[in-house]
Design an enzyme around this catalytic site. Structure first.
Site, PDB file in Angstrom:
ATOM      1  CB  CYS A  62       1.560  13.378   1.712  1.00  0.00           C
ATOM      2  SG  CYS A  62       0.781  14.734   2.566  1.00  0.00           S
TER       3      CYS A  62
HETATM    4  C1  UDX Z   1      -2.127  11.246   0.785  1.00  0.00           C
HETATM    5  C2  UDX Z   1      -2.793  10.273   1.770  1.00  0.00           C
HETATM    6  O1  UDX Z   1      -3.818   9.537   1.087  1.00  0.00           O
HETATM    7  C3  UDX Z   1      -3.341  11.023   2.970  1.00  0.00           C
HETATM    8  O2  UDX Z   1      -3.884  10.094   3.895  1.00  0.00           O
HETATM    9  C4  UDX Z   1      -2.199  11.791   3.611  1.00  0.00           C
HETATM   10  O3  UDX Z   1      -2.654  12.503   4.724  1.00  0.00           O
HETATM   11  C5  UDX Z   1      -1.558  12.723   2.601  1.00  0.00           C
HETATM   12  O4  UDX Z   1      -1.115  11.987   1.463  1.00  0.00           O
HETATM   13  P1  UDX Z   1      -2.944  12.952  -1.096  1.00  0.00           P
HETATM   14  O5  UDX Z   1      -1.515  13.347  -1.264  1.00  0.00           O
HETATM   15  O6  UDX Z   1      -3.981  14.018  -1.051  1.00  0.00           O
HETATM   16  O7  UDX Z   1      -3.132  12.101   0.247  1.00  0.00           O
HETATM   17  O8  UDX Z   1      -3.257  11.987  -2.340  1.00  0.00           O
HETATM   18  P2  UDX Z   1      -3.860  10.533  -2.615  1.00  0.00           P
HETATM   19  O9  UDX Z   1      -5.280  10.635  -2.999  1.00  0.00           O
HETATM   20  O10 UDX Z   1      -3.523   9.582  -1.528  1.00  0.00           O
HETATM   21  O11 UDX Z   1      -3.019  10.145  -3.944  1.00  0.00           O
HETATM   22  C6  UDX Z   1      -1.587  10.153  -3.925  1.00  0.00           C
HETATM   23  C7  UDX Z   1      -1.012   9.821  -5.295  1.00  0.00           C
HETATM   24  O12 UDX Z   1      -1.170   8.441  -5.597  1.00  0.00           O
HETATM   25  C8  UDX Z   1      -1.644  10.573  -6.462  1.00  0.00           C
HETATM   26  O13 UDX Z   1      -0.625  11.030  -7.337  1.00  0.00           O
HETATM   27  C9  UDX Z   1      -2.519   9.529  -7.152  1.00  0.00           C
HETATM   28  O14 UDX Z   1      -2.682   9.796  -8.527  1.00  0.00           O
HETATM   29  C10 UDX Z   1      -1.706   8.270  -6.905  1.00  0.00           C
HETATM   30  N1  UDX Z   1      -2.542   7.050  -6.920  1.00  0.00           N
HETATM   31  C11 UDX Z   1      -3.461   6.818  -5.947  1.00  0.00           C
HETATM   32  C12 UDX Z   1      -2.353   6.100  -7.928  1.00  0.00           C
HETATM   33  O15 UDX Z   1      -1.508   6.264  -8.818  1.00  0.00           O
HETATM   34  N2  UDX Z   1      -3.112   4.958  -7.906  1.00  0.00           N
HETATM   35  C13 UDX Z   1      -4.048   4.700  -6.946  1.00  0.00           C
HETATM   36  O16 UDX Z   1      -4.687   3.646  -7.008  1.00  0.00           O
HETATM   37  C14 UDX Z   1      -4.239   5.681  -5.941  1.00  0.00           C
END
Ligand code: UDX
Length: 431
Positions: free
Chosen positions: A269
């Site tokens: 996403c």
């Molecule tokens: C995301 C959105 O959170 C969700 O609302 C939407 O519908 C789809 O996209 P998702 O792709 O499942 O969800 O992952 P998410 O848990 O949001 O993490 C996204 C990325 O950010 C991951 O690679 C994670 O490792 C990274 N991340 C997240 C960080 O590097 N640091 C953080 O503090 C949080």
């Protein structure tokens, strides 16, 4: 309600199973016969915690699947949950959505009475007004606002907690033309959730609803890139970015979540949606500087990780362990995982990569068939001249004596999951 959902992908299947569990009668339409059979047999076609039980409980009963679009005529509302991938230039590819909207329109041509179509997929602002609603009107020969309405209801599920996120949303966004009939159906659809708990219901316009989804993802991705930018400065000054983040997170204007700095964001996403929004901005003549910078910072983090390894070992010709391959813990999804650029850059340095992930090795094999995949973190570390940590799997926090078997005990942690310990040269990416 009788609900039809077009698309049995990640969002479609989860939403279908959850609505069935909330008491609606659901039919899921997909062109893939094997997916249709799986759902009718009670088998979830995708891996997601809690989903197996829901599909087992409802599949073939109040959750049915079919490849026949005409099934939507027997329902009150149809949700479009088809994929919206990117073109090579990052802009949104609407081919599947357009085909789906046309097929829905053709099926509705044979329906008497009012129908509501709901766009669940992520689409750029004005797509429903300018493209999808007119396609449905043309294909059905019916009049929007009289015979049918089209609403926009974006989905905010995270992978790994999608069922829980669906049941306990922080908001439900309902974008309509203002049609009271459309809103009434949407409220009934979500009544089992809104009657049971306090979920904010945002009633707004269709383009606003479309933009809310992009703004939500772009904001979070940019938040992580901003903490990574700050984290990189911290590292240069010998400051611990996590202590800084914990403190600034106490300011509720900032908030404590999504402040984990490290090797950056991936997944299906954030990268796709940020790129689609940047392309959509340029389309209307606006230069999205902050979003461009968010991507740039994200793209540079893997190289910063490896530069820290370079400071301690020359990896050319040596075994290097890559711990974690999925884009985040709790999933085998490697789409846009930071592990991909990390492995590519190790290969550019002529390192021999030995990778380990508790669940995602099979998926990563499709990208890198020729690297070595270890069965455990211990096997990956044994004899390695350095290790990089790319995914924050809990089991990496428990590693201890395994580091003793490294040829060069250097660990560069991209996720703050491994503890510093005696005998190991430890570098945190931003601490
Ligand atoms: C995301 C959105 O959170 C969700 O609302 C939407 O519908 C789809 O996209 P998702 O792709 O499942 O969800 O992952 P998410 O848990 O949001 O993490 C996204 C990325 O950010 C991951 O690679 C994670 O490792 C990274 N991340 C997240 C960080 O590097 N640091 C953080 O503090 C949080």
């Amino acid at each position: 309600m009788d609900v039809s959902i077009i698309g049995s992908g990640y969002v479609g299947t989860t939403v279908a199973a959850c609505f069935a569990d909330l008491g609606h009668d659901v039919v899921n339409v997909d062109i893939d016969e094997s997916v249709v059979r799986a759902i009718n047999d009670g088998d979830a076609p995708i891996h997601e915690p809690g989903l197996d039980d829901l599909v087992a409980a409802h599949g073939g009963d109040d959750l049915r699947a079919t490849s026949d679009y005409d099934a939507i005529r027997e329902t009150d509302v149809t949700l479009l949950a088809l994929p919206t991938p990117s073109h090579d230039d990052g802009s949104i590819d609407l081919a599947a959505m357009k085909a789906g909207a046309e097929a829905v329109g053709e099926a509705l041509a044979g329906k008497d009475g009012y129908h509501l179509v709901v766009v669940k997929s992520t689409v750029v602002p004005s797509t429903t007004d300018g493209t999808l609603a007119p396609l449905i009107a043309d294909a059905s020969g019916k009049v929007e606002g009289k015979d049918f309405d089209v609403a926009v209801n974006p989905e905010f599920l995270r992978e790994g907690s999608a069922v829980e996120d669906f049941r306990e949303p922080d908001k439900i966004v309902l974008g309509t033309t203002g049609s009271e009939r459309a809103l009434e159906r949407l409220r009934t659809l979500y009544a089992p959730i809104t009657d049971a708990q306090d979920a904010a219901v945002v009633e707004t316009g269709r383009s606003e609803a479309e933009m809310i989804k992009y703004a939500n993802n772009a904001f979070l991705a940019a938040k992580v890139s901003l903490i990574n930018d700050l984290g990189n400065i911290c590292k240069e000054y010998g400051v611990d970015a996590y202590e800084v983040a914990d403190a600034i997170g106490l300011d509720d204007r900032i908030g404590e979540r999504f402040l984990r700095s490290g090797v950056g964001w991936g997944g299906s996403c954030f990268p796709k949606d940020v790129d689609a929004l940047r392309a959509a901005a340029r389309d209307v003549g606006y230069e999205p500087l902050m979003l461009d910078a968010a991507v740039e910072v994200n793209d540079r983090q893997p190289e910063r990780l490896l530069a820290l390894l370079d400071d301690h070992v020359d990896v050319a010709g040596e075994r290097v362990a890559v711990l974690g391959l999925s884009f985040k813990p709790g999933t085998d999804d490697v789409r846009n995982s930071r592990a991909i650029p990390v492995i590519e850059r190790l290969q550019e340095r002529s390192a021999t990569v030995v990778a380990y992930d508790p669940v995602a090795a099979g998926e990563m094999r499709e990208h890198f068939p020729d690297i070595e995949y270890a069965d455990s973190a211990a096997d990956a570390l044994a004899g390695a001249h350095g290790a990089v940590v790319v995914t924050d799997w809990d089991e990496f926090a428990a590693l201890d004596g395994e580091f003793d078997a490294m040829a060069d005990p250097v660990v560069v942690d991209g996720r703050r999951i491994v503890d510093r310990r005696d005998g190991v040269t430890y570098e945190g990416l931003t601490w």
